[in-house]
Design a protein around this motif. Structure first.
Motif, mmCIF file in Angstrom:
data_model
loop_
_atom_site.group_PDB
_atom_site.id
_atom_site.type_symbol
_atom_site.label_atom_id
_atom_site.label_comp_id
_atom_site.label_asym_id
_atom_site.label_seq_id
_atom_site.Cartn_x
_atom_site.Cartn_y
_atom_site.Cartn_z
ATOM 1 N N ASP A 1 0.847 -1.180 0.000
ATOM 2 C CA ASP A 1 0.000 0.000 0.000
ATOM 3 C C ASP A 1 0.889 1.238 0.000
ATOM 4 N N PRO A 2 0.877 2.046 -1.073
ATOM 5 C CA PRO A 2 1.759 3.210 -1.127
ATOM 6 C C PRO A 2 1.373 4.295 -0.130
ATOM 7 N N THR A 3 0.158 4.243 0.420
ATOM 8 C CA THR A 3 -0.262 5.254 1.389
ATOM 9 C C THR A 3 0.002 4.839 2.827
ATOM 10 N N ARG A 4 0.514 3.636 3.031
ATOM 11 C CA ARG A 4 0.783 3.134 4.384
ATOM 12 C C ARG A 4 1.973 3.883 4.978
ATOM 13 N N PRO A 5 1.856 4.331 6.224
ATOM 14 C CA PRO A 5 2.982 5.033 6.850
ATOM 15 C C PRO A 5 4.210 4.143 6.903
ATOM 16 N N GLN B 1 -13.065 1.470 7.655
ATOM 17 C CA GLN B 1 -12.005 1.955 6.779
ATOM 18 C C GLN B 1 -12.444 3.096 5.878
ATOM 19 N N SER B 2 -13.733 3.128 5.509
ATOM 20 C CA SER B 2 -14.192 4.150 4.586
ATOM 21 C C SER B 2 -15.699 4.317 4.716
#
Length: 120
Positions: free
Chosen positions: A26-30, A50-51
């Motif tokens: 996941d590119p948005t994961r810290p 989650q959303s």
């Protein structure tokens, strides 16, 4: 002829792309997030909101990777309410509220109410 050329180019690109050997990242994961899988986290922490999707015609939420609509079911619970920051699940013996951002206050933070900006 041009269709064959496009097809050949597409096949060539597909073959040249590196193969994915592991799970997608996941590119948005810290960067400091723990590497535990979502399944392990869900088993320990329970359902996680989650959303949320709210439109004039419907309300829906994603809970632990499962999309559910208002009035739908998640496991043995019925989705009783969906708002912009929480979902209420009604189980046969209890009611549970899932917060979208449980550790954060979503209200805007900034200057105090009596603070006046200096016009330029």
């Amino acid at each position: 002829m041009s269709r064959l050329l496009i097809l050949g180019f597409g096949v060539g690109l597909a073959c040249a792309a590196p193969a994915q050997t592991g799970p997608l990242v996941d590119p948005t994961r810290p960067p400091n997030a723990s590497p535990e899988s979502a399944g392990e986290i869900d088993a320990v922490a329970g359902p996680r909101l989650q959303s949320v999707l709210i439109s004039p015609t419907r309300r829906a939420a994603v809970i632990s990777g499962t999309a559910v609509a208002l009035g739908g079911t998640y496991g043995s619970a019925r989705v009783e309410d969906i708002n912009e920051s929480a979902v209420v699940l009604r189980y046969p013996d209890r009611r549970e509220t899932l917060q979208l951002l449980p550790s954060r206050d979503k209200r805007a933070r900034g200057a105090p109410a009596n603070h006046k900006e200096n016009p330029r």
